[in-house]
Design a protein around this motif. Structure first.
Motif, PDB file in Angstrom:
ATOM      1  N   ILE A   1     -11.606   9.816 -20.069  1.00  0.00           N
ATOM      2  CA  ILE A   1     -10.335   9.445 -21.802  1.00  0.00           C
ATOM      3  C   ILE A   1     -11.481   8.827 -22.930  1.00  0.00           C
ATOM      4  CG2 ILE A   1      -7.938   9.353 -21.996  1.00  0.00           C
ATOM      5  CD1 ILE A   1      -6.918  10.651 -19.764  1.00  0.00           C
ATOM      6  N   ALA A   2     -11.167   8.939 -24.085  1.00  0.00           N
ATOM      7  CA  ALA A   2     -11.031   8.258 -25.016  1.00  0.00           C
ATOM      8  C   ALA A   2      -9.503   8.347 -25.683  1.00  0.00           C
ATOM      9  CB  ALA A   2     -12.071   8.942 -26.396  1.00  0.00           C
ATOM     10  N   VAL A   3      -9.308   7.029 -26.365  1.00  0.00           N
ATOM     11  CA  VAL A   3      -8.215   7.345 -27.205  1.00  0.00           C
ATOM     12  C   VAL A   3      -8.512   6.605 -28.664  1.00  0.00           C
ATOM     13  CG1 VAL A   3      -6.070   5.823 -26.909  1.00  0.00           C
ATOM     14  CG2 VAL A   3      -6.796   6.313 -25.483  1.00  0.00           C
ATOM     15  N   ASN A   4      -8.652   7.253 -29.402  1.00  0.00           N
ATOM     16  CA  ASN A   4      -9.213   7.389 -30.771  1.00  0.00           C
ATOM     17  C   ASN A   4      -7.937   6.299 -31.752  1.00  0.00           C
ATOM     18  OD1 ASN A   4     -11.125   9.048 -29.735  1.00  0.00           O
ATOM     19  ND2 ASN A   4      -9.715  10.260 -29.958  1.00  0.00           N
ATOM     20  N   GLY A   5      -8.352   6.106 -32.412  1.00  0.00           N
ATOM     21  CA  GLY A   5      -8.109   4.988 -33.379  1.00  0.00           C
ATOM     22  C   GLY A   5      -7.010   5.436 -34.363  1.00  0.00           C
ATOM     23  N   TYR A   6      -7.507   7.147 -34.657  1.00  0.00           N
ATOM     24  CA  TYR A   6      -6.797   7.685 -35.764  1.00  0.00           C
ATOM     25  C   TYR A   6      -5.562   7.857 -35.627  1.00  0.00           C
ATOM     26  CZ  TYR A   6      -5.984  11.844 -38.831  1.00  0.00           C
ATOM     27  OH  TYR A   6      -5.235  12.121 -39.866  1.00  0.00           O
ATOM     28  N   SER A   7      -4.825   7.728 -36.168  1.00  0.00           N
ATOM     29  CA  SER A   7      -3.813   8.921 -36.119  1.00  0.00           C
ATOM     30  C   SER A   7      -2.803   8.258 -38.106  1.00  0.00           C
ATOM     31  CB  SER A   7      -2.229   6.913 -36.025  1.00  0.00           C
ATOM     32  OG  SER A   7      -1.213   6.721 -35.940  1.00  0.00           O
ATOM     33  N   ASP A   8      -1.847   9.844 -37.275  1.00  0.00           N
ATOM     34  CA  ASP A   8      -1.890  10.521 -38.885  1.00  0.00           C
ATOM     35  C   ASP A   8      -0.519  10.040 -39.233  1.00  0.00           C
ATOM     36  OD1 ASP A   8      -3.366  12.917 -38.704  1.00  0.00           O
ATOM     37  OD2 ASP A   8      -2.211  12.903 -36.696  1.00  0.00           O
ATOM     38  N   GLU A   9       0.074   9.087 -38.988  1.00  0.00           N
ATOM     39  CA  GLU A   9       1.102   8.165 -39.238  1.00  0.00           C
ATOM     40  C   GLU A   9       1.460   6.998 -38.481  1.00  0.00           C
ATOM     41  OE1 GLU A   9       4.691  10.582 -36.833  1.00  0.00           O
ATOM     42  OE2 GLU A   9       4.448  11.477 -39.529  1.00  0.00           O
ATOM     43  N   PRO A  10       2.301   6.106 -39.386  1.00  0.00           N
ATOM     44  CA  PRO A  10       2.729   4.689 -38.160  1.00  0.00           C
ATOM     45  C   PRO A  10       2.811   4.851 -37.103  1.00  0.00           C
ATOM     46  CG  PRO A  10       3.275   4.236 -40.638  1.00  0.00           C
ATOM     47  CD  PRO A  10       3.250   6.260 -40.486  1.00  0.00           C
ATOM     48  N   GLN A  11       2.666   4.770 -36.068  1.00  0.00           N
ATOM     49  CA  GLN A  11       2.439   4.845 -34.988  1.00  0.00           C
ATOM     50  C   GLN A  11       3.489   4.194 -33.826  1.00  0.00           C
ATOM     51  OE1 GLN A  11       2.665   7.552 -32.805  1.00  0.00           O
ATOM     52  NE2 GLN A  11       1.511   8.246 -34.975  1.00  0.00           N
ATOM     53  N   ASN A  12       4.926   4.240 -33.053  1.00  0.00           N
ATOM     54  CA  ASN A  12       5.392   2.835 -32.535  1.00  0.00           C
ATOM     55  C   ASN A  12       5.107   2.269 -31.486  1.00  0.00           C
ATOM     56  OD1 ASN A  12       7.819   2.383 -34.627  1.00  0.00           O
ATOM     57  ND2 ASN A  12       8.406   4.695 -33.833  1.00  0.00           N
ATOM     58  N   ARG A  13       3.889   3.390 -30.582  1.00  0.00           N
ATOM     59  CA  ARG A  13       3.914   3.394 -29.348  1.00  0.00           C
ATOM     60  C   ARG A  13       2.761   4.178 -29.507  1.00  0.00           C
ATOM     61  NH1 ARG A  13       8.760   5.011 -25.019  1.00  0.00           N
ATOM     62  NH2 ARG A  13       7.772   7.258 -25.516  1.00  0.00           N
TER      63      ARG A  13
END
Lengths: 378, 362
Positions: free
Chosen positions: B260-272
């Protein structure tokens, strides 16, 4: 009264004990050898607390009738160099990655979708069974095998045994199982994208050994054959699903029974050569192909070679939506009993869709009476 | 009781809309001029969809559907006609609330579009059931997707998608979207791709098998997608999880090159960040879990997993900070290490306390 009942009870207990003792010589020593990705191939391995790392180590420890129980993970070639010999890798033999040379059961705890044996391109087979009565996998307790240069699972010297619940993927032959006399079971396996054959059930040498090929799924590629049942033996090919091959099912001369299979999206659903060049004496009986659904194939439901020498019984099958409208295509001169088939419409064979017809250069295919409704195959 | 009454009331509302639900039939010996009855089935699923009313069921008998003459063009008699959704073409377009099932399962019922359309099947309506256990379809021959679905109350079950360049199953939730008991096999793209555009619209990917794909399962960063109880085996990459609230639990991740790769990309601010809990990582060639830099202060949870027989690290930290990977089992009661059977943890991975025995993963 109490004493009487106790006496009856004691009698039953003694009988049960006697029965159990009678069985003891067969099963008393049967043990379970444990194998896991967290294991180590060290002396004394094989317990729940200290499992072995390789299936080969488990087999080496086992004695006949033991079970080698394999937990989820990857076995075989482990470090990606395509060569065996690393820590925890299988040892197999010169031609296989896992070599089963004892009458043991090798089962997985979580099934083929969670338990992988990766072969190497330098060895012909992923798994080679050379022990009468051995078992590799069971329904929901099998393995995924891939990566050998030829076969997924193969065997020899068996008149009984079982290969079940496994997935073979991307090799020349998924499962190549021969019988030297009795019946070897090939069931609940999946053969996917093997470019030669998905499953071969064969009679060894001059024997009439048989296989029982049932409830398997075979998905092929371009020029592959889904299932082949050899000449001589009384193979039983029942309730398999076969798709996307050049030949869905090839059946040899002999008393094989082909029933309740669904074959679709292949070039020919069933091919019958009808010739046995190396059969001495000639096989007893001819194939019986009944109650199959052979639909949606690219060319024909049944193709019979012009060289065929032995007749064929082909009845109560569903034959429609096969590419060129020829449900049966042949130029053979031997008789084909094709009565009671359903040809796509209540009006019987024909060439107006959705009907399918017979394309034969000789008047050897008997089609009447025909079925007027689709025949349940399950 | 209040909940039951409410459920019954909602059920009544839904049912009243489909009061005259009928069953339509499709078969390889059907005709396009037929009425899709049991005795006069239609030849294409598309015709049955055209004739169906919302709430109807379409039963499809075994055989081949789609590009029937296999010439890669829309020209043959009896071929699926599908349609367009925002310029995306589909061989079978499900644009009504319907249940579509095969009678003999995916192994015997094939929808092959021969590369004519973008997807073999596209679901563009809400309240659709496509397949059930042992009543699904094999989907192949889309240019990009085996099945592409967008909507709510969409259930995709018992199907196989193979040889798709983008994704076997492309699942865009607008509320409730579930994929259960499907198989994604040999896709040069992704097996299951789960995304949504709104928080609160997760995709449930449960009990599926992703085998021999380039990427087994991928999730978008928006919404708490649930990836539960899948078997992810022999893929080049097992999973790619974007930073977000997805929960990855009870999966068997076995024999992949990368886990599993947890990627750094995020579409919007994340809380968790993602929660990776109670999975079994066995025999993966490279790292079982790799954490790439993500949004600052949004940790990834990695707990109660088994790391067994990984050739690389059980957990690799590629960020500048630390990764919390406590309470995992590393293959030996002594915790992570370099001696078999223990799996290693990478640098800046917090591993203590660790579990001393294997977690039972069903």
């Amino acid at each position: 009264v109490t004493n009487y009942n106790e006496g009856i009870l004691m009698k039953h207990v003694l009988n049960a004990l006697a029965g159990a003792l009678a069985c003891l010589p067969i099963v008393a020593n049967a043990a379970t050898i444990h194998v896991a990705n967290k294991g180590v191939d060290a002396p004394g391995c094989g317990t729940v607390e200290a499992p072995c790392r390789s299936i080969s180590a488990g087999i080496a420890i086992a004695v006949e009738d033991d079970t080698v129980l394999v937990q989820p993970g990857r076995y075989g070639e482990l470090d990606g160099d395509d060569v065996l010999g690393g820590t925890g890798e299988e040892t197999g033999n010169f031609t296989s990655t896992v070599f089963i040379d004892k009458r043991v059961k090798v089962l997985s705890t979580h099934g083929a979708a969670a338990t992988v044996i990766r072969g190497t391109s330098s060895r012909a087979m992923v798994v080679y069974i050379f022990a009468d009565g051995a078992q590799f996998g069971d329904r929901n307790q099998g393995f995924t095998v891939y990566g050998a240069n030829s076969h997924g699972v193969s065997n020899n010297n068996m008149s009984a045994g079982k290969v079940s619940g496994n997935i073979a993927h991307g090799m020349a032959v998924g499962f190549y199982i021969v019988s030297i006399g009795g019946e070897v079971e090939i069931s609940h396996n999946t053969a996917v994208n093997n470019y030669g054959w998905g499953i071969i059930g064969a009679s060894a040498g001059d024997t009439a050994g048989s296989t029982f090929i049932h409830h398997n799924t075979v998905v092929g590629v371009n020029n592959s054959t889904g299932i082949a049942a050899s000449e001589k033996g009384a193979h039983r090919v029942i309730a398999n699903h076969i798709s996307n091959n050049h030949i869905g099912l090839q059946v040899g001369v002999g008393p094989s029974r082909v029933m309740q299979n669904i074959i679709t999206d292949s070039w020919h659903a069933i091919v019958y050569a009808g010739q046995c060049l190396f059969c001495t004496p000639a096989p007893t009986g001819t194939p019986l192909i009944v109650r199959n659904s052979l639909i949606g194939n690219r060319y024909s439901a049944l193709w019979v070679s012009h060289l065929a020498e032995f007749p064929l019984t082909f009845r109560q099958n569903n034959l429609f939506a096969n590419g060129n409208g020829c449900a049966i295509s042949t130029s053979t001169t031997v008789n084909i009993d094709a009565r009671q088939n359903f040809w796509g419409t209540p009006s019987g064979p024909g060439f107006t869709p959705p009907s399918a017809g017979v394309c034969s250069t000789h008047d050897v295919v008997r089609t009447t009476p025909f079925a007027t409704a689709e025949i349940p195959v399950n | 009781m209040r909940h039951i009454a409410l459920t019954l009331a909602i059920g009544g509302v839904v049912m009243s809309g489909f009061a005259s639900a009928a069953t339509l039939h499709v078969a390889n010996n059907g005709l396009e001029t037929a009425a899709c009855g049991a005795l006069d089935p239609c030849r294409t699923i598309s015709r049955a969809i055209n004739l169906a009313m919302p709430g109807d069921t379409i039963l499809v008998r075994p055989g081949r559907y789609g590009d029937v003459n296999r010439n890669g063009a829309y020209d043959g008699l009896n071929e699926e006609t599908g349609g367009l959704v925002s310029a995306n073409s589909a061989g079978v377009l499900i644009d009504k609330p319907l249940t579509i099932l095969s009678t003999e399962g995916a192994d015997a019922t094939i929808i092959d579009m021969g590369g004519i359309t973008e997807s073999a099947v596209r679901i563009s309506a809400d309240n659709v059931r496509f397949g059930e256990r042992n009543k699904g379809f094999t989907l192949t021959g889309g240019q990009n997707f085996g099945l592409a679905a967008q909507g709510t109350n969409v259930f995709v079950t018992g199907n196989t998608a193979t040889s798709q360049t983008f994704a076997g199953f492309y699942l865009v939730s607008a509320g409730i979207m579930e994929a259960r008991g499907n198989t994604a096999l040999d896709n040069p793209g992704t097996g299951f791709l789960a995304v949504s555009y709104n928080r609160g619209d997760p995709v449930l990917v449960a009990g599926n098998t992703a085998r021999s794909n380039q990427l087994g399962i991928a999730t978008g960063s928006i919404s708490a997608h649930r990836i539960i109880g899948n078997k992810v085996i022999n893929n080049e990459f097992a999973m790619a999880i974007n930073y977000g609230e997805s929960r990855i639990a009870n999966n068997h991740v076995v024999g992949n090159r990368w886990g599993i790769a947890v990627n750094g990309y995020s579409d919007e601010p994340q809380n968790r960040g993602p929660q990776i809990v109670r999975n079994n990582f066995s025999g993966n060639l490279a790292n079982s879990v790799a954490i790439y830099p993500g949004p600052e202060g949004v940790p990834v949870t990695i707990r109660e997993n088994n790391f067994l027989g990984t050739d690389g690290f059980g957990v690799a930290n590629l960020t500048q900070g630390t990764v919390n990977a406590r309470h995992n089992f590393w293959g030996a009661p002594t915790g992570p290490g370099f001696l078999d059977p223990a799996d290693e943890a990478g640098a800046n991975v917090l591993t203590t306390p660790f579990a001393t025995s294997e977690f039972a993963i069903p």
